[in-house]
Scaffold this active site. Sequence first.
Site, PDB file in Angstrom:
ATOM      1  N   ASN A 104       0.798  -1.225   0.000  1.00  0.00           N
ATOM      2  CA  ASN A 104       0.000   0.000   0.000  1.00  0.00           C
ATOM      3  C   ASN A 104       0.836   1.282   0.000  1.00  0.00           C
ATOM      4  OD1 ASN A 104       0.930  -0.901   2.498  1.00  0.00           O
ATOM      5  ND2 ASN A 104      -0.598   0.265   3.606  1.00  0.00           N
ATOM      6  N   MET A 141      -4.591   5.071  -6.856  1.00  0.00           N
ATOM      7  CA  MET A 141      -3.739   5.437  -7.983  1.00  0.00           C
ATOM      8  C   MET A 141      -4.541   5.754  -9.246  1.00  0.00           C
ATOM      9  SD  MET A 141      -1.922   1.899  -9.015  1.00  0.00           S
ATOM     10  CE  MET A 141      -2.707   0.336  -8.681  1.00  0.00           C
ATOM     11  N   HIS A 198      -8.424   9.063   6.783  1.00  0.00           N
ATOM     12  CA  HIS A 198      -7.030   8.996   6.304  1.00  0.00           C
ATOM     13  C   HIS A 198      -6.922   8.505   4.870  1.00  0.00           C
ATOM     14  CE1 HIS A 198      -7.092   4.676   6.257  1.00  0.00           C
ATOM     15  NE2 HIS A 198      -5.795   4.572   6.141  1.00  0.00           N
ATOM     16  N   GLY A 199      -8.029   8.156   4.251  1.00  0.00           N
ATOM     17  CA  GLY A 199      -7.952   7.636   2.884  1.00  0.00           C
ATOM     18  C   GLY A 199      -9.348   7.338   2.400  1.00  0.00           C
ATOM     19  N   LYS A 225       5.346   2.079  -6.656  1.00  0.00           N
ATOM     20  CA  LYS A 225       4.880   1.252  -5.532  1.00  0.00           C
ATOM     21  C   LYS A 225       5.913   0.202  -5.209  1.00  0.00           C
ATOM     22  CE  LYS A 225      -0.058   1.458  -6.140  1.00  0.00           C
ATOM     23  NZ  LYS A 225      -0.289   1.893  -4.781  1.00  0.00           N
TER      24      LYS A 225
END
Length: 480
Positions: free
Chosen positions: A201, A379, A402-403, A479
């Site tokens: 991640n 992404m 947070h995401g 990544k």
Amino acid sequence: NGITLERVREYVWEIPREGDMRVPARVLASEALLEEIKEDKTLEQIKNTTHLPGITNHAICMPDGHQGYGFPVGGVGALDAENGCISPGAVGYDINCGVRMMRTNLTYDDLKGHEEELVDSLFANIPSGLGGGGVVEAGVDTVDEILARGVDWALENGYAVEDDLLHCEDEGMREGAAPEKISQKAKDRGKNQIGSLGSGNHFLEVQRVTDVFDDAVGEAFGLEEDQIVVLIHCGSRGLGHQTCNDYLRKIEQQHQGLLNQLPDKELAAAPAGSQLAEDYYGAMNAAINFAWVNRQLIMHRTREVFEGVFDRSWEDMEMDLLYDVAHNIAKKETHTVDGEERELYVHRKGATRAFPAGHPDVPKAYRDVGQPIIIPGSMGAGSYVLRGGENSLDLTFGSTAHGAGRLMSRTQAKNEYWGGDVQQELEEQDQIYVKAQSGATVAEEAPGVYKDVDEVVRVSDELGIGDKVARTFPVCNIKG
Ligand code: 5GP
Ligand code: MN
Ligand code: MN
């Protein structure tokens, strides 16, 4: 799953207190996000969290919440620092996993045509993947210094400038770090990973700003449409993981009594005031410093890569740190509870600090507008910059999401997606250039495995805990 959920008001849901719950649990979500939250064990986990001694007001699940180790990812728990406890599982294995965003004065037009060269050079120069190797190769002595001093070490060694420290949570150095409370094994794992992304991640993404929603705050943050920015997401690597593990084992050995009261062993906690609570807090603070140095070294290397590709100095490209913020931490903070000042261990696991304008812990440059909050999406989707909202201290102990949050497990993702196809589609349809150590990583992190970041951010904004400032879109991504 038999869990009662009552609607308090729009976007606020409550699991009322029953049995041994010490306080109610709250879930902050729209109906659509709540349906997704109900799919896994998140509700059960946030409910279990309310059994922790000293938990204050509510256990809170953010709109991006999903199942984690014991404590949900996207969870906030404020535990009394005198009569409560501290829980490694409520911080997370990746201590100080977090994000930093660096600005540039380049526009998307300046970058067009250089995408492949840039992504190749970033991939070649920034250590990533499971294996060893970092920007800095050093011994345990250096690790000890990093643990104690954080980004101050990087400044002294030429990997940072003063301005970088001023734009980092805690100015890149957590007080109360105790390197001697980190095991030799953890330090040995850390010494080959100083300045490395890691795998899965974690990522480095070059992005362009597509929208600025709030001109005044956008200006204070130095963001404008079409501008290129860089987002770095990683944490404390093997060192943090080992530390979490070490302390979970120690709690099992030393505090069985408390453990037996909890509905889930994974919530293992050390009682406030115990030697082990102090030791874990000191070790965690040290691992936090390690993670800040990690992100600093990656940013430093990124500046060098841009210098090579664009043949200009990083200062000339104004590659300044906008902000660095943790999303896996616990911190002793003072909050007002029922009109009284209380010292709390605020655990934010997969949750971002979101302090409002005027708060003394917001860097001077942003004091009048609020703390920057960085929320990655995926992404293939956008990411967001927010600012701490005026309701955050009342509703969430100064925290937000947070995401986007995961929708499916990694195993499930590998069954649904094929890395090569995902990569090709991103490039052909959206001109997003992705490079990864393995195709499996790309599949595990495919845009479809994440929830709708727009919806997560909308809820944060509507609740006034983190307000929308700008949106970005990926250009290149590397990544592990
Ligand atoms: P976590 O810390 O929980 O692993 O990840 C934080 C968030 O990062 C995820 O919830 C997801 O929304 C986001 N994310 C994961 N991979 C990427 C990526 O490659 N690019 C961007 N922009 N966001 C990502
Ligand atoms: Mn992480
Ligand atoms: Mn993270």
